[in-house]
Structures are given as structure tokens and as C-alpha cells.
Design a protein around this motif. Structure first.
Motif, short mmCIF file in Angstrom:
data_model
loop_
_atom_site.label_atom_id
_atom_site.label_comp_id
_atom_site.label_asym_id
_atom_site.label_seq_id
_atom_site.Cartn_x
_atom_site.Cartn_y
_atom_site.Cartn_z
N ARG A 165 63.40 48.02 83.27
CA ARG A 165 64.62 47.60 83.94
C ARG A 165 64.28 46.90 85.24
NH1 ARG A 165 66.58 52.71 83.79
NH2 ARG A 165 66.36 52.81 86.06
N LEU A 166 65.04 45.84 85.54
CA LEU A 166 64.83 45.09 86.78
C LEU A 166 64.70 46.00 88.01
CD1 LEU A 166 64.91 42.52 88.58
CD2 LEU A 166 67.39 42.53 88.30
N SER A 223 59.65 36.74 86.31
CA SER A 223 61.01 37.13 85.94
C SER A 223 61.70 37.92 87.05
CB SER A 223 60.98 37.97 84.66
OG SER A 223 59.99 38.98 84.74
N LEU A 224 60.90 38.52 87.95
CA LEU A 224 61.49 39.24 89.08
C LEU A 224 62.22 38.27 90.01
CD1 LEU A 224 61.21 42.28 89.49
CD2 LEU A 224 59.26 41.86 90.98
N ARG A 225 61.59 37.16 90.29
CA ARG A 225 62.23 36.18 91.18
C ARG A 225 63.41 35.50 90.48
NH1 ARG A 225 60.45 30.58 93.32
NH2 ARG A 225 61.73 30.36 95.21
N ARG A 226 63.37 35.46 89.18
CA ARG A 226 64.50 34.89 88.42
C ARG A 226 65.57 35.95 88.15
NH1 ARG A 226 60.52 33.62 84.97
NH2 ARG A 226 61.69 34.35 83.16
N TRP A 227 65.32 37.17 88.55
CA TRP A 227 66.28 38.28 88.42
C TRP A 227 66.73 38.51 86.98
CZ3 TRP A 227 67.67 41.48 92.54
CH2 TRP A 227 67.23 41.05 93.80
N LYS A 228 65.77 38.44 86.07
CA LYS A 228 66.10 38.79 84.69
C LYS A 228 66.44 40.27 84.59
CE LYS A 228 63.82 37.84 80.76
NZ LYS A 228 64.26 37.02 79.62
N ASP A 229 67.27 40.66 83.64
CA ASP A 229 67.70 42.06 83.57
C ASP A 229 66.57 43.01 83.16
OD1 ASP A 229 67.60 41.22 80.95
OD2 ASP A 229 69.76 41.42 80.60
N THR A 230 65.59 42.49 82.45
CA THR A 230 64.40 43.30 82.16
C THR A 230 63.15 42.51 82.54
OG1 THR A 230 64.11 42.50 79.90
CG2 THR A 230 65.54 44.45 80.20
N ILE A 271 88.62 43.84 82.12
CA ILE A 271 87.89 44.67 81.16
C ILE A 271 86.52 45.01 81.77
CG2 ILE A 271 86.83 44.78 78.86
CD1 ILE A 271 89.81 44.74 78.63
N ALA A 272 86.26 46.29 81.92
CA ALA A 272 85.00 46.71 82.53
C ALA A 272 83.88 46.78 81.48
CB ALA A 272 85.17 48.09 83.18
N HIS A 273 82.66 46.63 81.96
CA HIS A 273 81.46 46.62 81.08
C HIS A 273 81.83 46.28 79.63
CE1 HIS A 273 82.66 50.88 80.63
NE2 HIS A 273 82.47 51.03 81.91
N PRO A 274 82.15 45.00 79.40
CA PRO A 274 82.79 44.59 78.15
C PRO A 274 81.99 44.83 76.87
CG PRO A 274 83.10 42.90 79.81
CD PRO A 274 82.13 43.88 80.38
N THR A 275 80.66 44.92 76.94
CA THR A 275 79.91 45.11 75.68
C THR A 275 79.32 46.51 75.56
OG1 THR A 275 77.64 44.54 76.37
CG2 THR A 275 79.17 42.71 75.93
N GLY A 276 79.38 47.30 76.63
CA GLY A 276 78.94 48.69 76.55
C GLY A 276 77.45 48.91 76.45
N ARG A 277 76.66 47.85 76.66
CA ARG A 277 75.21 48.04 76.51
C ARG A 277 74.65 48.87 77.67
NH1 ARG A 277 71.27 43.36 78.71
NH2 ARG A 277 72.36 42.88 80.64
N ILE A 278 73.58 49.60 77.38
CA ILE A 278 72.78 50.24 78.41
C ILE A 278 71.37 49.68 78.25
CG2 ILE A 278 71.96 52.42 79.40
CD1 ILE A 278 74.97 52.27 79.48
N VAL A 279 70.91 48.98 79.28
CA VAL A 279 69.65 48.23 79.16
C VAL A 279 68.51 49.12 78.69
CG1 VAL A 279 67.94 46.86 80.41
CG2 VAL A 279 70.37 46.58 80.93
N GLY A 280 67.89 48.72 77.61
CA GLY A 280 66.73 49.45 77.10
C GLY A 280 67.06 50.75 76.40
#
Ligand SMILES: Nc1nc2c(ncn2[C@H]2C[C@H](O)[C@@H](COP(=O)(O)OP(=O)(O)OP(=O)(O)O)O2)c(=O)[nH]1
Ligand SMILES: [Mg+2]
Ligand SMILES: [Mg+2]
Ligand SMILES: [Zn+2]
Length: 574
Positions: A159-160, A188-195, A468-477
DNA sequence: GCCGTTTTCGGCCCGACTGTTTTCAGTCG
């Protein structure tokens, strides 16, 4: 077949072709297609169902891959992929996971020793059977055994927020090395990717600064993979890999440009340079003919040398940013200082840690103009969700506190549960008294795409919901999104005047980057919220901001960049 | 396999580290 499955098929085709020694550019095409499809906001399935010709508009997908996407969507299979897997055993694919083992070695191991799996490779290495092969020796065997151990304990992408937590002390450590001038996280850290696959850190220093010697002595280093004069790789005790690149300060800009990536962005920029008679590397921009250096000290000059304005790192994915830069059409991305408030906050009244007053005081410290208190509703029992009665009580309590507040307002809100049938977990009477209604799915995830999509659209169609909150319900990883047709949801949001949340919790980041971009395209405003359950969570806003930037969002695309008055106007329901 | 400021064929980014090599291939960033 979801996009991730289709991407995996193309990834495997690329791997298998590479093992077969096929044309490397053909291999790249498949790998590139996998990358594009994996990050695409709409499912290939729904594109094919609507009008498969739309696939032709996606850059990087041509006739052949287009046909294969249609085949996979319609039949669930890909004949070409199946045929390759008849020629080569599927176990060869897992061999590629061992770092240091590439397509050439896989081919060799398979042909000479019949090795088809990681276990077989481990046995062969232990028995010293590899040293007879060309380009391999005792050291290679040792290295492979180590790499297999590393593979077995590998945890996948980080996770980021977690990667940042490991990167920050390392950056501080590197800054203290004598002779070091600059230390910048890149990749990817500087690009702020989610993972984050691995942490990449750029260091510039004076000649002979002992950067690499000190880096490998960092107390958290578990294993050194490679150590050279300008580039080293280590694995931390957590299993996180770190790449450190050291260059002269004269190359800082070019090096940062290189090391920030993405790979696809770099290739696009370098390709462009080449066509202009220039060559770009991490050392600088050079004239092809004379070898004369024309840029390198700072990043902006590198882009200027190829006729482009500086491109924000979050956009550097080769997803249209180079073309936009060329046409002077880069977005003016939203910034953290644009944020005027937070529209999804919990207090100790439901499952938060801090009291409403404590949340407010921290928000005021952040110079916000407002926050919305949005407690869970009763269906979310584990979170002490509020029933109508408690909600009404909270409304009164907030009214009272608001009287005493100057230059700040608490919005009365709820995170109302959207039940399985699309109905809402508070009465209309209560919902009408609130300033903001955030709706969200919290249970019953095992629906079909159509059922889940209808459920959310039905909730939106009540006219009672703002966001609509957290519209897709994913939890990263941890948890994939529940099945939901996001383009349909976004279109419906547009139709019903509903907005979508970008939940800034680093475990969520939902909407994700590509969905933000789709929302902007369709014309749906995004609320960047933190879903805070304690006061420090309010600072998670930065993850949301950078994810929004990855989704090309500008200030006006974001609801809570607006001052209180405007927000209240927008939130007013008919 | 994809693509078009050398357009429908010919080119596709550029460099570091390792282990083996005696001049470099393979892998990775
Ligand atoms: N020019 C060029 N640059 C590359 C290549 N591979 C990697 N880079 C650059 C761009 C990358 O962002 C940077 C760091 O490489 P990484 O493999 O760590 O990728 P990145 O950090 O983007 O993603 P990650 O989250 O680590 O998987 O190095 C390449 O093949 N060519
Ligand atoms: Mg990286
Ligand atoms: Mg890296
Ligand atoms: Zn919440």
C-alpha cells in the motif's frame, strides 16, 4: 472475465512469446495492452457488448489484440493463449517470478534440464546441476536459491501509505550521509500510485560521497541484491525492495525524470526526443550528432528540450499526458490547499474515536470552513450506527454547537446504508433535515454486476442522496471491488445530480484514479473525503488529492474545493 | 503487434549490475 483476467492472459502471452524468443516488440505490444486493459475504467465486456468498434480508439490496441479481446469476452477463452500453453508448460510462467530469472534462462533450464517449476529449479540448484549450463556457475546457483526464498516470502505490492512509512526514515538516513546534496523519492511513490512495487530513491552528491556503502548498512536492510557505483538494490526486513540511484547534481533533473517514470512515459518522451534528433538518458538531454548536452540540471528543462511544458508526476503514465502537454492542454490539477472542508467524517457517536468537538477543532486547525459529520446508520450494527431517533438527537446537538462556532460550520450529515434492495436506512423525514446525505454499500456484496449497479442507481434515483461513498468497495490488496458497472453508475450520477466520493483512506482510494478521470469526462463532480474515524485521519486528504490528480481532476471538478456557501447550494436537494 | 512531424513499411528508449565471459549476454531499472 474482468479486465484484470484479460490483462493476465495478455501478460502470459507476452511471457510465453518471450520464452519462445519471439519478436521483442511484439512481446512489448502484448505487455503494453495488458497494462492498458488492467487500468481501464470500463470493463472490456461492456465495451464489446455496446460497440466493439470502440476498442479501436484505444491507443496500443490494434487489430490483432482487438480481435482477441472480443474472443475472450464472447467465449471466455483465447485460442492463441491456449496454443502457446500446449507448446510450453504453464509452470514456466512461475519460473519468471524468480528475480534474476528471465525468458532466456527459463528456455535454457527447460530445454537442457526439463525444469518446469520453481520446486524443480530449487532441487536442481541444490544439487549443483545448473553450473554446467552456459553463463551459469556456482554463484548463479546460490543467487537463484536466495531468490527462491525471497519469492516464497514475497507479499506482493505494498500500500502507498505503508511504502511511504518505510521510505521516509530511509530518506532521512540518506540525507545525513556526508557529501549528499539531494535525496528524492521517485518511481511510483512520486507518482502517488495506490500500490508500490518497490521504493525508488534518487540521490545526488559530491564526488566520492560514501552513499552506497552507507545505504547497504542501513539497519533495516535484510539483503543486498546488487551494489554498484551509481545503482544499488536492497530488500528491507519488511520484504520491501529499495532501489537507490546516485548521480552527479548536474544530472539531477534528467535523473529525476528518468527515475520517476513511468516506464511507458519515459519511452514516449525518449521516442519523441529521438525524432527531434536528441537523446535522453538519466544523465541529460544530448544532441544526437554532436553529443552536446542541452539539458539535465532540472526536470523542467528536460521537458522544455523536447518542446513540452513540465508534466506533473501523477500524470506520467503515458495515458495521453504527452499529447495534452504538446497541445498546451494539460489540466491545472487540484491542490491540497484548494480543499475547504471534509464531507465524510465520523465521531465517537458511531464508530469514531474522537468526539465531534475534537474532530471540529482539528478541522479548524487545518483552516477548513466546514466538515460534515456523517455517522453510520443502524444497519451497520458493528459501527453503532444511528437509528432515526439518535440521528435527530445529533441534528439538534450540532445545531447547538454551530451557534457557538465562528467562521466554521458543522454540516449535519449521515453515511446512510444502501440496503440490498436499494432503499435507504433512514426515513425520508430524517434525510430531508440533513445538509448532506452520503450513501454507501456496507454489506451483501455477492450480487451480480447488474443487481449491484441497479441497487446503487435506485438509491441515487430517490433524490435523497448527495454523494455515493467509496463507490466500488475495494480494499487495496485485500478485497476486490464488488461487481459494479462504473460507467453506468457515473452516467446515472450525472442524470440524478449525485456526486461521487473519492475516499482518501489509503486502504480504499475509491474512486480510483481512472474512475476519477471517467467522472470528469462524463461531467460528475467528485468529493474528496477522508472518512475519518479519528482526528489524524483528516490528514489522509493528501492521499485523496494525489489520487484525484492521477485522475486529471482540477479544482472545479472537486466539490469540496468550494466555500461553504457554494457547497450548501450544490447540496440542496429538490 | 502497433503506429504515423521520415506515414502503410520500417522502426520500436537507454543504461547499470552480475557472472560469466576473454568480449558479453541476460536481467533489470
Ligand atoms: N527509460 C526506462 N526507464 C525505466 C525502465 N524501467 C524502469 N524505468 C524507470 C521508470 C520507473 O518509474 C523507475 C523505477 O522503476 P520501477 O520498476 O521501480 O517502477 P515503478 O516505481 O514505476 O513502479 P513499481 O511500483 O515499483 O512497480 O525507473 C525502462 O525500461 N526504461
Ligand atoms: Mg518502483
Ligand atoms: Mg525500482
Ligand atoms: Zn464512513
Amino acid at each position: 472475465m474482468e479486465n484484470a483476467d484479460i490483462a493476465k492472459i495478455f501478460e502470459e502471452i507476452a511471457d510465453l512469446l518471450e520464452i519462445k524468443n519471439d519478436n521483442p516488440f511484439r512481446v512489448r505490444s502484448y505487455r503494453n495492452a495488458a497494462l492498458i486493459i488492467g487500468g481501464f475504467p470500463e470493463s472490456m465486456r461492456s465495451i464489446v457488448e455496446r460497440d466493439e468498434k470502440e476498442l479501436e480508439n484505444i491507443k496500443g490496441i490494434g487489430k490483432s489484440i482487438h480481435e482477441k479481446i472480443v474472443e475472450i469476452v464472447k467465449t471466455g477463452k483465447c485460442q492463441f493463449h491456449d496454443e502457446l500453453l500446449k507448446e510450453l508448460p504453464p509452470g514456466l510462467l512461475e519460473l519468471l517470478e524468480v528475480s534474476g530469472i528471465g525468458p532466456k534462462k527459463v528456455q535454457l533450464l527447460y530445454e537442457k534440464l526439463g525444469i518446469q517449476s520453481v520446486d524443480e529449479l530449487e532441487n536442481a540448484a541444490k544439487k549443483g546441476k545448473l553450473r554446467d549450463l552456459p553463463h551459469m556457475g556456482e554463484k548463479t546457483e546460490e543467487k537463484i536459491l536466495k531468490a527462491i526464498q525471497e519469492l516464497k516470502s514475497r507479499k506482493g505490492r505494498f500500500r502507498l501509505s505503508l511504502a511511504l512509512a518505510y521510505a521516509e526514515p530511509l530518506v532521512a538516513y540518506l540525507k545525513k550521509i556526508p557529501g549528499v546534496i539531494q535525496v528524492e523519492p521517485a518511481g511510483s511513490l512520486r507518482r502517488w500510485k495506490d500500490t508500490i512495487g518497490d521504493v525508488d530513491i534518487l540521490v545526488t552528491c559530491k564526488k566520492d560521497a560514501p552513499v552506497m556503502d552507507r545505504f547497504v548498512k542501513y539497519p533495516d536492510v535484510k539483503e543486498i541484491i546488487a551494489k554498484g557505483d551509481t545503482k544499488s538494490t536492497a530488500i528491507l526486513k519488511s520484504g520491501l525492495q529499495v532501489d537507490v540511484r546516485v548521480l552527479d547534481e548536474k544530472s539531477f533533473g534528467a535523473a529525476l525524470q528518468y527515475f520517476t517514470g513511468s516506464k511507458a512515459h519515459n519511452i514516449a518522451i525518449r521516442d519523441r526526443a529521438k525524432k527531434m534528433g536528441l537523446k535522453i538518458s538519466e544523465y541529460g538531454v544530448f544532441e544526437e550528432k554532436t553529443g552536446k548536452k542541452v539539458a539535465g540540471e532540472n526536470e523542467e528543462d528536460v521537458y522544455k528540450a523536447v518542446g513540452l511544458p513540465w508534466i506533473p508526476p501523477e500524470l506520467r503514465e503515458n495515458m495521453g499526458e504527452v499529447e495534452a502537454a504538446e497541445r498546451g492542454k494539460l489540466p491545472r490539477l487540484v491542490e491540497i490547499n484548494d480543499i475547504k472542508g471534509d464531507l465524510h467524517v465520523h465521531s465517537s457517536e458511531s464508530d469514531g474515536i474522537h468526539t465531534l468537538e475534537e474532530m471540529v477543532s482539528y478541522a479548524m486547525q487545518k483552516k477548513y470552513e466546514y466538515i460534515a459529520i456523517t455517522e453510520h446508520s443502524k444497519a451497520v450494527g458493528v459501527a453503532h450506527g444511528l437509528d432515526d431517533e439518535r440521528a435527530l438527537k445529533q441534528i439538534k446537538a450540532i445545531d447547538k454547537i454551530n451557534i457557538q462556532l465562528k467562521g466554521f460550520k458543522i454540516l449535519k450529515g449521515t453515511e446512510v446504508d444502501i440496503k440490498a434492495d436499494g432503499s435507504l436506512d433512514h426515513s425520508e423525514e430524517v434525510l430531508r433535515q440533513l445538509d448532506v446525505v452520503v450513501g454507501a454499500i456496507h454489506s451483501k456484496f455477492n450480487m451480480t454486476v447488474d443487481e449491484m449497479t441497479d441497487r446503487i442507481i435506485k438509491a441515487m434515483s430517490t433524490g435523497l442522496i448527495n454523494i455515493i461513498a467509496h463507490p466500488t468497495g475495494r480494499i487495496v490488496g485485500v478485497r476486490e471491488p464488488y461487481p459494479v458497472d462504473m460507467p453506468k453508475i457515473i452516467e446515472a450520477a450525472k442524470k440524478y445530480g449525485v456526486m461521487l466520493e473519492l475516499n482518501s483512506y489509503p486502504e480504499r482510494l475509491d474512486l480510483n484514479d481512472s474512475h476519477c478521470r471517467l467522472a470528469k469526462e462524463i461531467g460528475v463532480m467528485v468529493a474528496i473525503s477522508t472518512d475519518s474515524h479519528n482526528r489524524l485521519h483528516l490528514d489522509y486528504i493528501r492521499y485523496g488529492i494525489h489520487t484525484a490528480r492521477r485522475g486529471w481532476l482540477e479544482k472545479d471538478d472537486v466539490l469540496n474545493t468550494r466555500p461553504l456557501k457554494e457547497v450548501l447550494k450544490i447540496l440542496k436537494r429538490e
